[in-house]
Structures are given as C-alpha cells and as structure tokens.
Design a protein around this motif. Structure first.
Motif, PDB file in Angstrom:
ATOM      1  N   VAL A 188       0.853  -1.187   0.000  1.00 43.88           N
ATOM      2  CA  VAL A 188       0.000   0.000   0.000  1.00 43.88           C
ATOM      3  C   VAL A 188       0.890   1.238   0.000  1.00 43.88           C
ATOM      4  O   VAL A 188       1.858   1.316   0.759  1.00 43.88           O
ATOM      5  N   LYS A 189       0.565   2.198  -0.883  1.00 48.61           N
ATOM      6  CA  LYS A 189       1.345   3.428  -0.970  1.00 48.61           C
ATOM      7  C   LYS A 189       0.450   4.624  -0.673  1.00 48.61           C
ATOM      8  O   LYS A 189      -0.710   4.660  -1.089  1.00 48.61           O
ATOM      9  N   GLU A 190       1.001   5.580   0.038  1.00 46.91           N
ATOM     10  CA  GLU A 190       0.247   6.781   0.414  1.00 46.91           C
ATOM     11  C   GLU A 190       0.601   7.988  -0.455  1.00 46.91           C
ATOM     12  O   GLU A 190      -0.126   8.979  -0.471  1.00 46.91           O
ATOM     13  N   SER A 191       1.719   7.921  -1.166  1.00 50.94           N
ATOM     14  CA  SER A 191       2.093   8.996  -2.085  1.00 50.94           C
ATOM     15  C   SER A 191       2.156   8.408  -3.492  1.00 50.94           C
ATOM     16  O   SER A 191       2.465   7.221  -3.670  1.00 50.94           O
ATOM     17  N   PHE A 192       1.891   9.266  -4.489  1.00 49.48           N
ATOM     18  CA  PHE A 192       1.709   8.772  -5.843  1.00 49.48           C
ATOM     19  C   PHE A 192       2.557   9.561  -6.829  1.00 49.48           C
ATOM     20  O   PHE A 192       2.782  10.764  -6.657  1.00 49.48           O
ATOM     21  N   ARG A 193       2.987   8.870  -7.861  1.00 49.44           N
ATOM     22  CA  ARG A 193       3.834   9.482  -8.874  1.00 49.44           C
ATOM     23  C   ARG A 193       3.067  10.523  -9.686  1.00 49.44           C
ATOM     24  O   ARG A 193       3.611  11.530 -10.103  1.00 49.44           O
ATOM     25  N   TYR A 194       1.769  10.253  -9.938  1.00 50.95           N
ATOM     26  CA  TYR A 194       0.955  11.139 -10.746  1.00 50.95           C
ATOM     27  C   TYR A 194      -0.256  11.610  -9.947  1.00 50.95           C
ATOM     28  O   TYR A 194      -0.768  10.899  -9.085  1.00 50.95           O
ATOM     29  N   LYS A 195      -0.724  12.806 -10.285  1.00 48.20           N
ATOM     30  CA  LYS A 195      -1.944  13.320  -9.655  1.00 48.20           C
ATOM     31  C   LYS A 195      -3.165  12.913 -10.484  1.00 48.20           C
ATOM     32  O   LYS A 195      -4.170  12.455  -9.943  1.00 48.20           O
ATOM     33  N   TYR A 196      -3.056  13.073 -11.813  1.00 47.40           N
ATOM     34  CA  TYR A 196      -4.181  12.750 -12.705  1.00 47.40           C
ATOM     35  C   TYR A 196      -3.685  11.899 -13.860  1.00 47.40           C
ATOM     36  O   TYR A 196      -2.747  12.280 -14.574  1.00 47.40           O
ATOM     37  N   THR A 197      -4.324  10.751 -14.036  1.00 45.96           N
ATOM     38  CA  THR A 197      -4.002   9.826 -15.121  1.00 45.96           C
ATOM     39  C   THR A 197      -5.282   9.503 -15.879  1.00 45.96           C
ATOM     40  O   THR A 197      -6.341   9.311 -15.271  1.00 45.96           O
ATOM     41  N   ILE A 198      -5.177   9.429 -17.197  1.00 46.56           N
ATOM     42  CA  ILE A 198      -6.323   9.077 -18.034  1.00 46.56           C
ATOM     43  C   ILE A 198      -6.166   7.646 -18.521  1.00 46.56           C
ATOM     44  O   ILE A 198      -5.107   7.266 -19.042  1.00 46.56           O
ATOM     45  N   CYS A 199      -7.217   6.845 -18.369  1.00 45.70           N
ATOM     46  CA  CYS A 199      -7.269   5.488 -18.914  1.00 45.70           C
ATOM     47  C   CYS A 199      -8.151   5.504 -20.155  1.00 45.70           C
ATOM     48  O   CYS A 199      -9.362   5.736 -20.058  1.00 45.70           O
TER      49      CYS A 199
END
Length: 460
Positions: A188-199
């Motif tokens: 489980v991670k609490e910080s993320f590489r991206y804020k907004y990603t489109i699928c």
C-alpha cells in the motif's frame, strides 16, 4: 639490415594494431549479445535508428498482456493484491460465461518478485514453493449479452500473503508449462507518482485520427493531466508516430492489447446488434485493468474515450475542481461527468483555426467544432468517470459496479465532457445548436504545443 629491421618493426606494429582492432570488435559483439554496451561507448540518442527502432515502442514489450488459461477458453490478463479485501489475490480475466468450470489458482513464492509484468514459468523450480487452491470467479454484471466478459478470479489461501506469482488453470494436478503473472500492488502506498491519469480503453480498426489525438493530449497537459494510458490493438501509421512521440516524452504508456489473437471482438456495445465474442474489443477489461495498474501510481483516474475531453468549466484546472469536490463530498471516490456532443459535421464560420500546417495531418480539428447539441430531457445523457482508484472495485464504461463510498454526479456548469464526434441529433441545424468556445481559451499556449508535437512526430 637496418631497412629489414624497420620493415619488421612496422610489420609487427601493424599486426599488433590489427589484433587490437579485431579484439575490440569482438568485445563489442559480445557485449551486444549480452545486451550491454561497451563502457567507452556513449549512450545512443533516443531518436537514432537501431535494429529495434523501426518497430512501434509498444510492440517491444517483453511479455504478453493476455494469456490463455489451460484447459479452457478463458483468458487471464494481470494479477494484483487487493489490500482492501484482506490481501486477496485478484486475477483480472476474461471468462466465457457459458463454459464456466472449476478453476484453480497456483500461487508461488519468490523473494525477487518485482511490481509489474508477467513471467514464463517453464522452470517451475525457479518460482520457489507453490500451492494450489480452488479459485472463486466473479463475472462482472455488465456483459451486454456477450459470451465472454470481464471477470475477477480470486485466490485466497493461507499462503497468498507470501505469494509473488500466480497462474490460473483448469487442472489442479499439474503446473507444468503454465504462464505465471507477477502479483502487482504488493504494498500500500500513500504517495503517488501522478496526480491525474487518463485510462483510454482501446484503439482498434487502424484508428488514424492523429490531429484530434495530438490536440487532445495537449489540452490535457494544460488542465493538469500528467499521464495517459492507452490499450492498443491496432492504429494507423500517423497515430503510431504520435503515440511514439508521447511515449518518448514520458506522458504516455501504451499497453499492447492483442485480443483479436484469441477472440472475435465486437466493434459495438450490444450483442444483438454487433455480435462477436466480447463487448467493444474488451473495453471494460482494459478499464478495470487500468484501475488496478495505477491504483498506487496515481491519485485520480479519468476513464474516458480517446475522442473525449473531461473539461473543467468552473475552474481552469482539474486540481481546483477536485479540491472543491472532495471538500464537498469527503467520502466519495466516484464522480460522474456528463457527456456532451460537439458534431464534427458543423464548423465555425470564421475559419480562424483552419491552419495551413494542419491540412495534411489526418483527423478532426476539434478547434473548428464549437457547436454543442442541446440536452434531450427524454434521453439518458451518458457519463464518464473521474475516480479515486482505491475506492473502486469494479467499473463499467459509464458507471462503477462496485465501489467504496457514494457516487456523485458533477454539475454541468462545473465540469463536462467535450466529445467531438458524429452527431446524435443530426437533424438539427447550426442555429439550433449551442455555441461553446471553451477550448478557445487555451489558444495561445495550445497552438504552439500542438505544432511542436506534430513536428516532433514527423507529421509537419
């Protein structure tokens, strides 16, 4: 005598130099065979030709993204640990609903597991200790009548917490020649590489709308998107160039999606009308796969099609909208955005964006289409989704199927989708449509960035 000695010395020197050159050449060849570069050789530029560079980047993916389940017509795609469900191992799969038989999980431990990809387990001894248990299959409810559909195959055993690899089989008594998937999302991670990603669910049918795609990508940059994920079955040569540019730039991930090698995909959404084995080239499978793939990489995901832009109208950036929405709905992780059609058959009259440099680039020029179809009160207006992936368990195209927390429909004036496509109300004249120039607000920054992308893609 002196001349002979000089001649001998020159000969020895030339022979030594020749040996040195040949030895350096041998070292170079050996290093290439080992997939290494000589330490004295500089790193090649990404745009220089090589033996592989004639292939699209996504065709060089090291592993397949779809694997048959032995002894069945089912397919498995990727595996993840779902910490929200007690650490159960979830294998996103495509299951034939009419041929569902008992399936079994083979879970194997390996301390060297990484966080992505598949592995061919021809030498099962390298996988460490393996255990077999019966799988639980959960077929998603939105299958639109097609025989094959997105499914969750769950593996829950006492050893699942230590497992690094998993395979699904119909024969519990053998694990020979199975293809194993790496279990992703181990932590489980609490910080993320991206804020907004489109699928973006999938490309198929030789899709070659290069101009609209480049324009859309540049608009997304301006409103705050950092990452786009596309599942690609096939595309045209011009779109291929644009995809390659955005991959090299780092904004785009293209996931190979060779579904046609295993099934007959439908090009439509309803079985009675479009037939085939599976809905819309497996659109729902790719959307669900993307949610789990980016669950701990991105804070938010936008689930929409390649010709749609989820556009913040009240604020210029996605971040401002999401900050407001999360303050108003702190327990919500699913936000539904209304879809609005901008007919590509209606053009604005001045021609100010009919730029000469874009004339030879195939595709739709979205800046020319400022007329929007009005709502029809008697017709359902479909939505697309902006989600917190950690609060979604299953999704369809227009709404989630299983989620944690409430679902919020975002007001029309706050955010809506700009969808430039064939009209749905083709009988309406231009005077009966609504003028919407939202995209023109980005003109000064958008035009140069589109030109740059097309130029770097080799289309200008």
């Amino acid at each position: 005598m002196i001349q002979r000695k000089l001649a001998l010395l020159v000969g020895i020197t030339m022979f030594t130099l020749l040996l040195m050159l040949r030895w350096e050449h041998i070292i170079h060849l050996v290093s290439l065979m080992r997939n290494e570069r000589p330490s004295a050789e500089p790193e090649p530029q990404t745009d220089l030709p090589s033996a592989e560079s004639t292939l699209p980047l996504w065709q060089r993916a090291p592993m397949e993204t779809i694997s048959p389940i032995p002894g069945s017509r089912h397919l498995m795609v990727s595996a993840f640990k779902d910490h929200r469900l007690g650490g159960a191992i979830l294998v996103i799969s495509i299951i034939c609903r009419q041929e569902l038989q008992p399936l079994y999980c083979v879970l194997c431990a390996n301390g060297d597991a990484n966080d992505s990809g598949n592995t061919d387990a021809k030498a099962n001894g390298a996988l460490g200790q393996c255990t077999t248990s019966q799988a639980k299959v959960d077929i998603h409810s939105d299958h639109f009548g097609f025989p094959f559909h997105t499914s969750d195959v769950f593996c829950t055993t006492t050893t699942s917490q230590q497992a690094s690899y998993v395979s699904i089989t119909s024969d519990r008594n053998t694990i020979d020649n199975l293809t194993f998937l790496t279990i992703q999302n181990q932590e489980v991670k609490e910080s993320f590489r991206y804020k907004y990603t489109i699928c973006i669910s999938n490309l198929f049918g030789g899709y070659n709308n290069a101009l609209q795609f480049a324009q859309t990508m540049e608009v997304y940059k301006l409103i705050g998107v950092q990452r786009v994920v596309i599942y690609n079955t096939s595309c045209g040569s011009d779109v291929e160039k644009v995809l390659t540019y955005y991959m090299r730039e780092g904004m785009l991930e293209v996931v190979p999606w060779p579904l046609h090698k295993f099934l007959t995909p439908s090009t439509g959404w309803k079985y009675d009308l479009h037939h085939g084995d599976i809905h819309y080239y497996g659109q729902l499978t790719t959307l669900n796969e993307c949610i789990y793939r980016y669950m701990y990489q991105s804070k938010y995901l936008l689930l929409n099609d390649i010709d749609e832009i989820i556009m913040p109208y009240k604020h210029g950036k996605l971040e401002k909208i999401m900050d407001t929405l999360q303050q108003q709905h702190p327990n919500a992780g699913v936000f539904r955005i209304e879809n609005h059609i901008f007919p590509k058959t209606q053009f604005e009259d001045s021609g100010r964006f009919r730029l000469p440099q874009w004339r030879r680039v195939p595709g739709v020029n979205i800046l020319e289409h400022i007329y929007r179809e009005p709502d029809r009160k008697s017709v359902f207006n479909p939505t697309k989704l902006l989600i917190d992936p950690r609060r979604v368990e299953q999704t369809s195209a227009h709404t989630t199927l299983k989620q944690f927390g409430p679902v919020v429909t975002v007001p029309f004036d706050v955010c809506r989708i700009i969808h430039v496509r064939a009209p749905l109300q083709g009988h309406l004249s231009k005077d009966q449509l609504l003028v919407d120039k939202k995209l023109w607000e980005f003109e000064k920054r958008l035009i140069p960035s589109i030109d740059h992308a097309l130029n770097q893609s080799g289309l200008l």
